[in-house]
Design a protein around this motif. Structure first.
Motif, PDB file in Angstrom:
ATOM      1  N   GLY A  91       0.963  -0.940  -0.096  1.00 13.63           N
ATOM      2  CA  GLY A  91      -0.424  -0.087  -0.252  1.00 13.63           C
ATOM      3  C   GLY A  91       0.432   1.388  -0.174  1.00 13.63           C
ATOM      4  N   VAL A  92       0.336   2.090  -0.896  1.00 15.26           N
ATOM      5  CA  VAL A  92       1.362   3.267  -0.869  1.00 15.26           C
ATOM      6  C   VAL A  92       1.613   3.983   0.504  1.00 15.26           C
ATOM      7  CG1 VAL A  92       1.130   6.108  -1.729  1.00 15.26           C
ATOM      8  CG2 VAL A  92       0.747   3.843  -3.475  1.00 15.26           C
ATOM      9  N   GLY A  93      -0.053   4.102   0.985  1.00 13.94           N
ATOM     10  CA  GLY A  93       0.346   4.411   2.430  1.00 13.94           C
ATOM     11  C   GLY A  93       0.562   4.236   3.153  1.00 13.94           C
ATOM     12  N   ASN A  94       1.290   3.419   3.616  1.00 13.93           N
ATOM     13  CA  ASN A  94       2.315   2.220   4.280  1.00 13.93           C
ATOM     14  C   ASN A  94       3.451   2.496   4.072  1.00 13.93           C
ATOM     15  OD1 ASN A  94      -0.099   0.685   6.213  1.00 13.93           O
ATOM     16  ND2 ASN A  94       0.038  -0.729   4.571  1.00 13.93           N
ATOM     17  N   PHE A  97       4.844   5.782   5.096  1.00 19.82           N
ATOM     18  CA  PHE A  97       4.422   6.023   6.166  1.00 19.82           C
ATOM     19  C   PHE A  97       6.057   5.380   6.658  1.00 19.82           C
ATOM     20  CE2 PHE A  97       4.735   3.472   9.893  1.00 19.82           C
ATOM     21  CZ  PHE A  97       3.764   4.311  11.312  1.00 19.82           C
ATOM     22  N   PHE A  98       6.259   4.391   6.441  1.00 25.00           N
ATOM     23  CA  PHE A  98       7.792   3.948   6.777  1.00 25.00           C
ATOM     24  C   PHE A  98       8.707   5.070   6.460  1.00 25.00           C
ATOM     25  CE2 PHE A  98       4.857   0.322   8.575  1.00 25.00           C
ATOM     26  CZ  PHE A  98       5.788   0.313   9.344  1.00 25.00           C
ATOM     27  N   VAL A  99       8.482   5.273   5.013  1.00 26.65           N
ATOM     28  CA  VAL A  99       9.499   6.637   4.465  1.00 26.65           C
ATOM     29  C   VAL A  99       9.648   7.782   5.566  1.00 26.65           C
ATOM     30  CG1 VAL A  99       9.642   7.608   2.027  1.00 26.65           C
ATOM     31  CG2 VAL A  99       9.065   5.432   2.196  1.00 26.65           C
ATOM     32  N   LEU A 104      12.250  11.071   9.066  1.00 28.89           N
ATOM     33  CA  LEU A 104      12.179  11.934  10.869  1.00 28.89           C
ATOM     34  C   LEU A 104      13.602  11.954  11.256  1.00 28.89           C
ATOM     35  CD1 LEU A 104       8.648  11.488  11.952  1.00 28.89           C
ATOM     36  CD2 LEU A 104       9.355  14.261  11.421  1.00 28.89           C
ATOM     37  N   ALA A 105      13.649  10.417  12.106  1.00 29.15           N
ATOM     38  CA  ALA A 105      14.931   9.746  12.438  1.00 29.15           C
ATOM     39  C   ALA A 105      16.083  10.427  11.846  1.00 29.15           C
ATOM     40  CB  ALA A 105      15.004   7.911  12.685  1.00 29.15           C
ATOM     41  N   SER A 106      16.120   9.918  10.305  1.00 31.83           N
ATOM     42  CA  SER A 106      17.571  10.463   9.979  1.00 31.83           C
ATOM     43  C   SER A 106      18.315  12.051   9.677  1.00 31.83           C
ATOM     44  CB  SER A 106      17.842   9.939   8.365  1.00 31.83           C
ATOM     45  OG  SER A 106      16.865  10.723   7.470  1.00 31.83           O
ATOM     46  N   ALA A 107      16.683  13.135   9.530  1.00 32.58           N
ATOM     47  CA  ALA A 107      16.523  15.116   9.503  1.00 32.58           C
ATOM     48  C   ALA A 107      17.676  14.306  11.136  1.00 32.58           C
ATOM     49  CB  ALA A 107      15.665  14.997   9.377  1.00 32.58           C
ATOM     50  N   ALA A 108      16.776  14.174  12.029  1.00 30.74           N
ATOM     51  CA  ALA A 108      16.924  14.392  13.970  1.00 30.74           C
ATOM     52  C   ALA A 108      19.115  14.379  13.640  1.00 30.74           C
ATOM     53  CB  ALA A 108      16.586  14.103  14.584  1.00 30.74           C
ATOM     54  N   LEU A 109      18.987  13.240  13.291  1.00 29.04           N
ATOM     55  CA  LEU A 109      21.069  12.872  13.337  1.00 29.04           C
ATOM     56  C   LEU A 109      20.927  13.707  12.582  1.00 29.04           C
ATOM     57  CD1 LEU A 109      19.847   8.944  13.369  1.00 29.04           C
ATOM     58  CD2 LEU A 109      20.495   9.650  15.326  1.00 29.04           C
ATOM     59  N   ILE A 110      20.571  13.789  11.217  1.00 28.38           N
ATOM     60  CA  ILE A 110      21.654  15.098  10.819  1.00 28.38           C
ATOM     61  C   ILE A 110      21.793  15.843  10.968  1.00 28.38           C
ATOM     62  CG2 ILE A 110      21.888  15.752   8.680  1.00 28.38           C
ATOM     63  CD1 ILE A 110      20.478  12.775   6.841  1.00 28.38           C
ATOM     64  N   ALA A 139       1.501   7.980  12.538  1.00 22.44           N
ATOM     65  CA  ALA A 139       0.888   6.247  13.182  1.00 22.44           C
ATOM     66  C   ALA A 139      -0.830   6.198  13.080  1.00 22.44           C
ATOM     67  CB  ALA A 139       1.470   6.003  14.127  1.00 22.44           C
ATOM     68  N   ALA A 140      -1.181   7.534  13.602  1.00 27.31           N
ATOM     69  CA  ALA A 140      -2.489   7.191  13.532  1.00 27.31           C
ATOM     70  C   ALA A 140      -3.204   7.303  12.036  1.00 27.31           C
ATOM     71  CB  ALA A 140      -2.959   8.110  14.975  1.00 27.31           C
ATOM     72  N   THR A 141      -2.292   7.934  11.361  1.00 25.11           N
ATOM     73  CA  THR A 141      -3.054   7.675  10.100  1.00 25.11           C
ATOM     74  C   THR A 141      -3.119   6.494   8.996  1.00 25.11           C
ATOM     75  OG1 THR A 141      -0.734   8.455   8.576  1.00 25.11           O
ATOM     76  CG2 THR A 141      -2.100   9.827   9.578  1.00 25.11           C
TER      77      THR A 141
END
Length: 147
Positions: A91-94, A97-99, A104-110, A139-141
């Motif tokens: 599914g595109v949404g799923n 979502f993981f992308v 979020l995680a990689s941007a925060a680390l960078i 996640a809620a979406t």
């Protein structure tokens, strides 16, 4: 909203559209890798036009650049290939979502460590809270009960 934010909002809007379009092309032609190849040919043509319009002189400064800077091409190929293969079955949404969670995680680390020459922005408790709220919202979406 600055023009920078508006452009990035449009780019973000385009990611799921890209995923859906290329996944459908891959399914229609029976070859996700072939669909990714076509996407990159079209992208190369668009980038070439933009480069010609803005001046191709920057290409003369390519020799001598650190090799790791060329890894971005491999990363975008990985993204396009993976989203083209995964979106039709997951599914595109799923998939997006993981992308987004990874972004979020990689941007925060960078930002935290100023990696790859990026501007360093401390990961304050407020930023951590904001990132956590964004993750919960994402996640809620995806995991909320469907009607």
């Amino acid at each position: 909203m600055t023009h920078h934010a508006a452009i990035m909002l449009a780019a973000g809007f385009g990611i799921p559209v890209l995923a859906a379009l290329n996944a459908r092309l891959g399914a229609n032609i029976g070859g996700p890798a072939a669909a990714a190849f076509v996407l990159f040919v079209v992208a190369l043509a668009c980038a070439a036009v933009a480069m010609v319009l803005t001046g191709p002189g920057a290409l003369t400064r390519l020799p001598g650049q650190p090799l790791h800077l060329f890894g971005a091409g491999a990363l975008i190929a990985f993204y396009v290939l993976s989203i083209t293969w995964i979106a039709p079955v997951f599914g595109v949404g799923n998939a997006v979502f993981f992308v987004l969670m990874g972004q979020l995680a990689s941007a925060a680390l960078i930002d935290q460590f100023g990696l790859f020459g990026a501007r360093q922005v401390a990961l304050s408790p407020l930023r951590v809270g904001g990132l956590a709220m964004m993750a919960v919202g994402l996640a809620a979406t995806q995991f909320a009960p469907r009607e």
